[in-house]
Design an enzyme around this catalytic site. Structure first.
Site, mmCIF file in Angstrom:
data_model
loop_
_atom_site.group_PDB
_atom_site.id
_atom_site.type_symbol
_atom_site.label_atom_id
_atom_site.label_comp_id
_atom_site.label_asym_id
_atom_site.label_seq_id
_atom_site.Cartn_x
_atom_site.Cartn_y
_atom_site.Cartn_z
ATOM 1 N N TYR A 4 -35.066 -7.547 -11.331
ATOM 2 C CA TYR A 4 -33.931 -8.034 -10.533
ATOM 3 C C TYR A 4 -34.073 -9.502 -10.144
ATOM 4 O O TYR A 4 -33.641 -9.906 -9.067
ATOM 5 C CB TYR A 4 -33.758 -7.188 -9.260
ATOM 6 N N HIS A 5 -34.622 -10.336 -11.044
ATOM 7 C CA HIS A 5 -34.908 -11.727 -10.705
ATOM 8 C C HIS A 5 -34.284 -12.708 -11.695
ATOM 9 O O HIS A 5 -34.980 -13.559 -12.256
ATOM 10 C CB HIS A 5 -36.420 -11.956 -10.648
ATOM 11 N N PRO A 6 -32.969 -12.667 -11.935
ATOM 12 C CA PRO A 6 -32.363 -13.608 -12.884
ATOM 13 C C PRO A 6 -32.309 -15.027 -12.322
ATOM 14 O O PRO A 6 -32.022 -15.233 -11.139
ATOM 15 C CB PRO A 6 -30.957 -13.043 -13.082
#
Length: 525
Positions: A459-461
């Site tokens: 969940y780290h774009p």
């Protein structure tokens, strides 16, 4: 009224910080355009409940295109569609990244973004319950706390990792990231401290701040080479919210590039294919990075978080701000090297005192726990592009997970570390058997194949409107006056760790850049 000094798109992790900071000046009018609504759901604020927000009305519920590096699987991409954005549905882990990240940015041309230059903004944002030192601040809006759950299954991971020879680290944001321990969290009194809680809600009483909720930004209006406002759909009506000074996009690493492209700012060939007039030919959406994670799941007879929602635990949360309901799921973890002589970590672990499988969407009906690695400093790059010229169409997203040899080698090395930790007594004493699929063997090919079949986003774009490519070091979009991007999309490369704290830092720094940039010459600061 629909004219303001600053118009911010997105009341998320960065947008709430900007709303709070810019509206401190009573002489300016600030508007925030937010597609979601107020963060009133109890599932937001009770930390252990955040997986219940997945695929809810508070989730943008995005997906990747078929990912070539993981067998053509599509990945589920939850993103917060609510005040606080993804800080209202994340695991609350407070990690800044490595000194090497920011010094690397600066060396590549991001002037002003070295570690020593961004550290004051981390400290300014922070109210750390462990007190102030050279790395940490007190008195800032964002409460950073020790975890209040202390779950024994998370402790078992930390103990097993030490049994495997990894050192303890009680501050991953201090001198060194290396080692294992429990994460500090963005919590206040055992409850979530999102950027909405920390920055937006205290500012909502100011008469110069307006939040337009349930409002979809359609495009940035550019007039004469300058961003003049944002076209917004709200309640079935379309209007232009005008900006006298600046439009600031804080819609995140997927939506900010989409909005730029809908506004004619992006790769000319892409825009022309959709019949969009080209305002600026920039590599918007290119360079996407993310952390890819693979978790081992184990059954146990020990109590896990599936029994957290008891009346007794609810009373603990309400009365004392502690207990299992304060768990952020990923309570513990660590940072490791995949090979010798690396100066900074390239593998991060998360450990959860509950089963976490099928991208966090799998049913959890028995006691278990999970831990595993992510590729912390990936070399793979993907892209966000348009699906259609309709603003309500989700973007096309491809991360290219594990498409480079370096990333494949890294995840295999990380799984080996995980299997070694799993073989230590602190874990084996608790495990009654594997849950779900495990690697077929310890051969490299089998470890990689397992990671490709079972892994997921962390969940780290980041990096789709990067400094140097789309924006300058002051986060101004090249070629369009009065337009900035302030969110994780501006990162030149993904940081080594969870990205919420760096996003907040970037917004704190941007607030200073914006204020200074709009101060008339000769005015005292």
């Amino acid at each position: 009224m629909n004219t303001y000094d600053y118009v911010i798109v997105g009341a998320g992790s960065a947008g709430c910080v900007l709303a709070g900071r810019l509206s401190q000046d009573p002489g300016v009018l600030v508007a925030v355009i937010e597609a979601g609504g107020p963060d009133t759901s109890p599932d937001i604020h009770v930390p252990a409940a955040f997986p219940q927000l997945f695929k809810s009305d508070l989730d943008w519920d995005l997906d990747t295109e078929p990912e070539p590096g993981i067998g053509g699987r599509r990945g589920y991409l939850p993103r917060g569609k609510v005040f606080g954005g993804s800080s209202s549905m994340n695991a609350m882990i407070y990690i800044r990244g490595s000194r090497a990240d920011y010094d690397g940015w600066a060396a590549a041309g991001a002037t002003g973004w070295s570690y020593d230059e961004v550290l004051p903004y981390f400290r300014r944002s922070e109210d750390n319950e462990c007190g102030e030192d050279e790395f940490h601040g007190v008195g800032g809006p964002l409460t950073v706390s020790e975890g209040r759950s202390g779950h024994p299954l998370a402790s078992a991971f930390v103990q097993a990792a030490q049994q495997a020879g990894h050192k303890a680290n009680d501050d991953f944001n201090g001198e060194s990231q290396f080692g294992v321990g429990r994460y500090q969290l963005t919590q206040r009194g055992g409850m979530r401290c999102s950027t909405a809680v920390a920055y937006l809600h205290p500012a909502l009483e100011r008469p110069n701040l307006t939040v337009l909720s349930a409002a979809r930004a359609l495009r940035v209006v550019v007039e004469g080479g300058r961003a003049a406002g944002v076209e917004v759909e709200r309640g079935g009506a379309v209007e232009v919210v005008r900006a006298e000074r600046e439009v600031i996009l804080s819609a995140g690493a997927y939506e900010s590039p989409k909005l730029l492209m809908l506004s004619g700012i992006g790769p000319a060939a892409v825009l022309s294919a959709f019949g969009i007039e080209v305002v600026g030919d920039l590599p918007v959406g290119q360079g996407l990075q993310d952390h890819y994670m693979a978790l081992l799941n184990f059954r146990t007879d020990a109590e896990s978080l599936i029994s957290a929602a008891s009346p007794e635990n609810a009373a603990l949360l309400q009365g004392e701000g502690r207990g299992p309901l304060t768990s952020n799921i990923g309570e513990a973890g660590g940072f490791f090297r995949s090979r010798e002589r690396l100066a900074a970590p390239d593998v991060q672990f998360h450990a959860a005192p509950v089963l976490f499988h099928q991208e966090g969407l799998g049913p959890v009906a028995e006691h278990g726990f999970a831990f595993g690695p992510c590729v912390l400093s990936p070399t793979s790059r993907g892209a966000v592009t348009l699906r259609s010229p309709r603003p309500d169409a989700a973007p096309r997203i491809v991360h290219n997970y594990l498409t480079t040899a370096e990333d494949r080698d890294c995840i295999v090395a990380g799984i080996r570390i995980a299997l070694d930790i799993a073989a230590q007594q602190a874990v084996t004493d608790l495990v009654t058997g594997p849950f779900g699929e495990m690697p077929a063997s310890d051969a490299d090919a089998d470890l990689l194949a397992w990671a490709q079949r079972t892994g997921q986003t962390l969940y780290h774009p980041t990096s789709t409107c990067a400094i140097g490519a789309v924006v300058d070091p002051e986060l101004r979009v090249f070629g369009v006056a009065g337009l900035r991007v302030v969110d994780a999309s501006v990162f030149p490369a993904v940081t080594r760790g969870n990205t919420n704290a760096p996003t907040i830092m970037a917004a704190e720094k941007a607030a200073d850049l914006i204020g200074a940039g709009n101060t008339p010459a000769g005015t005292a600061q």
